[in-house]
Motif scaffolding. Structure first.
Motif, mmCIF file in Angstrom:
data_model
loop_
_atom_site.group_PDB
_atom_site.id
_atom_site.type_symbol
_atom_site.label_atom_id
_atom_site.label_comp_id
_atom_site.label_asym_id
_atom_site.label_seq_id
_atom_site.Cartn_x
_atom_site.Cartn_y
_atom_site.Cartn_z
ATOM 1 N N UNK A 38 0.828 -1.210 0.000
ATOM 2 C CA UNK A 38 0.000 0.000 0.000
ATOM 3 C C UNK A 38 0.862 1.260 0.000
ATOM 4 N N UNK A 39 2.005 1.205 0.688
ATOM 5 C CA UNK A 39 2.876 2.381 0.744
ATOM 6 C C UNK A 39 3.513 2.675 -0.616
ATOM 7 N N UNK A 40 3.541 1.675 -1.504
ATOM 8 C CA UNK A 40 4.098 1.879 -2.848
ATOM 9 C C UNK A 40 3.077 2.425 -3.832
ATOM 10 N N UNK A 41 1.799 2.304 -3.486
ATOM 11 C CA UNK A 41 0.765 2.650 -4.468
ATOM 12 C C UNK A 41 0.896 4.076 -5.025
ATOM 13 N N UNK A 42 1.129 5.103 -4.169
ATOM 14 C CA UNK A 42 1.245 6.443 -4.756
ATOM 15 C C UNK A 42 2.438 6.546 -5.718
ATOM 16 N N UNK A 43 3.488 5.754 -5.450
ATOM 17 C CA UNK A 43 4.704 5.864 -6.263
ATOM 18 C C UNK A 43 4.518 5.320 -7.678
ATOM 19 N N UNK A 44 3.587 4.392 -7.863
ATOM 20 C CA UNK A 44 3.453 3.817 -9.209
ATOM 21 C C UNK A 44 2.974 4.866 -10.205
ATOM 22 N N UNK A 45 2.434 5.987 -9.702
ATOM 23 C CA UNK A 45 1.984 7.057 -10.592
ATOM 24 C C UNK A 45 3.066 8.109 -10.798
ATOM 25 N N UNK B 85 -7.139 12.168 -20.737
ATOM 26 C CA UNK B 85 -7.200 13.203 -21.777
ATOM 27 C C UNK B 85 -8.615 13.342 -22.320
ATOM 28 N N UNK B 86 -9.297 12.228 -22.455
ATOM 29 C CA UNK B 86 -10.675 12.259 -22.957
ATOM 30 C C UNK B 86 -11.686 12.005 -21.834
ATOM 31 N N UNK B 87 -11.311 12.335 -20.599
ATOM 32 C CA UNK B 87 -12.283 12.278 -19.507
ATOM 33 C C UNK B 87 -12.424 10.930 -18.841
ATOM 34 N N UNK B 88 -11.533 9.975 -19.138
ATOM 35 C CA UNK B 88 -11.587 8.664 -18.481
ATOM 36 C C UNK B 88 -10.606 8.597 -17.326
ATOM 37 N N UNK B 89 -10.216 7.382 -16.939
ATOM 38 C CA UNK B 89 -9.247 7.238 -15.856
ATOM 39 C C UNK B 89 -8.692 5.819 -15.841
ATOM 40 N N UNK B 90 -7.569 5.649 -15.156
ATOM 41 C CA UNK B 90 -7.017 4.324 -14.853
ATOM 42 C C UNK B 90 -6.760 4.316 -13.351
ATOM 43 N N UNK B 91 -7.272 3.305 -12.664
ATOM 44 C CA UNK B 91 -7.026 3.200 -11.219
ATOM 45 C C UNK B 91 -6.554 1.785 -10.892
ATOM 46 N N UNK B 92 -5.830 1.655 -9.791
ATOM 47 C CA UNK B 92 -5.344 0.345 -9.349
ATOM 48 C C UNK B 92 -5.856 0.060 -7.953
ATOM 49 N N UNK B 93 -6.255 -1.177 -7.728
ATOM 50 C CA UNK B 93 -6.547 -1.666 -6.384
ATOM 51 C C UNK B 93 -5.673 -2.887 -6.205
ATOM 52 N N UNK B 94 -4.892 -2.910 -5.134
ATOM 53 C CA UNK B 94 -3.982 -4.025 -4.964
ATOM 54 C C UNK B 94 -4.169 -4.671 -3.602
ATOM 55 N N UNK B 95 -3.911 -5.971 -3.566
ATOM 56 C CA UNK B 95 -3.991 -6.728 -2.323
ATOM 57 C C UNK B 95 -2.624 -7.379 -2.158
ATOM 58 N N UNK B 96 -1.812 -6.797 -1.295
ATOM 59 C CA UNK B 96 -0.448 -7.299 -1.133
ATOM 60 C C UNK B 96 -0.493 -8.759 -0.690
ATOM 61 N N UNK B 97 0.328 -9.595 -1.316
ATOM 62 C CA UNK B 97 0.304 -11.020 -1.014
ATOM 63 C C UNK B 97 -0.646 -11.798 -1.907
#
Length: 202
Positions: A117-124, A170-182
């Motif tokens: 979870x602490x890495x999640x902001x860094x992937x962006x 750019x065209x009003x969409x998004x990409x999001x990640x949800x991760x479950x460590x392990x």
């Protein structure tokens, strides 16, 4: 054809996903000798107006990350020589149903061990990479402009996810990640149906 400049009025997300999977499978097999299977399911006949090149880039980035995570998870307990295709959990790409949904939505799910979870902001962040040092070194030593060349490492060098998200936004969409460590990671892609939205003005 159905193309108007970059826009195509009949983009079929499952077809673009299949092209991305073929591309990533080749990259993954070149780097590791094996690649996980990818199941594409959901609304396979859905089509909408979009820029297919943008969707291809987004899907390549997400599938590539999932493949690498899945193989590397296996490598924690198995040597490269003993890697077995059959032991790799499949990656799932789901195309959501719904002609009337606000967005066209896709999900890429893997069992590649997840991200802390602490890495999640860094992937962006544009310079964050989970690639091993050897791969980074090999990547940085390539001649400029060879990012998509034959020897492009599967890892990429940390530009992929932020650029994929920028393409979607750019065209009003998004990409999001949800991760479950392990366990693994789910990546969600939301794309506006073009024709309903103007592109943002600078």
């Amino acid at each position: 054809g159905t193309r108007m400049g970059l826009l195509d009025t009949t983009v079929v997300p499952s077809d673009v996903a299949l092209d991305a999977v073929d591309h990533c499978t080749m990259l993954c097999e070149r780097q590791f000798g094996v690649a996980p299977k990818v199941e594409i399911c959901g609304r396979l006949d859905l089509s909408f107006s979009y820029v297919p090149d943008h969707l291809f880039y987004i899907m390549v980035e997400l599938v590539k990350n999932s493949m690498r995570a899945t193989v590397e998870q296996q490598l924690r307990t198995t040597s490269l020589d003993d890697l077995d295709h059959a032991l790799l959990p499949a990656i799932k790409v789901v195309v959501a149903d719904g002609e009337d949904n606000e967005d066209v939505a896709l999900k890429v799910s893997d069992e590649g061990g997840g991200i802390a979870r602490s890495h999640m902001p860094k992937v962006w962040s544009y310079l964050f990479t989970t690639a091993s040092r050897e791969i980074q070194k090999q990547g940085f030593e390539q001649p400029a402009g060879s990012d998509f060349g034959k020897e492009a490492p599967l890892a990429g060098l940390g530009y992929g996810l932020p650029i994929a998200r920028a393409y979607a936004r750019y065209f009003g969409g998004d990409v999001t990640l949800m991760s479950m460590e392990g366990y693994g990671t789910d990546a969600f892609v939301y794309l506006s149906r073009l024709g309903d939205h103007d592109e943002p003005l600078p």
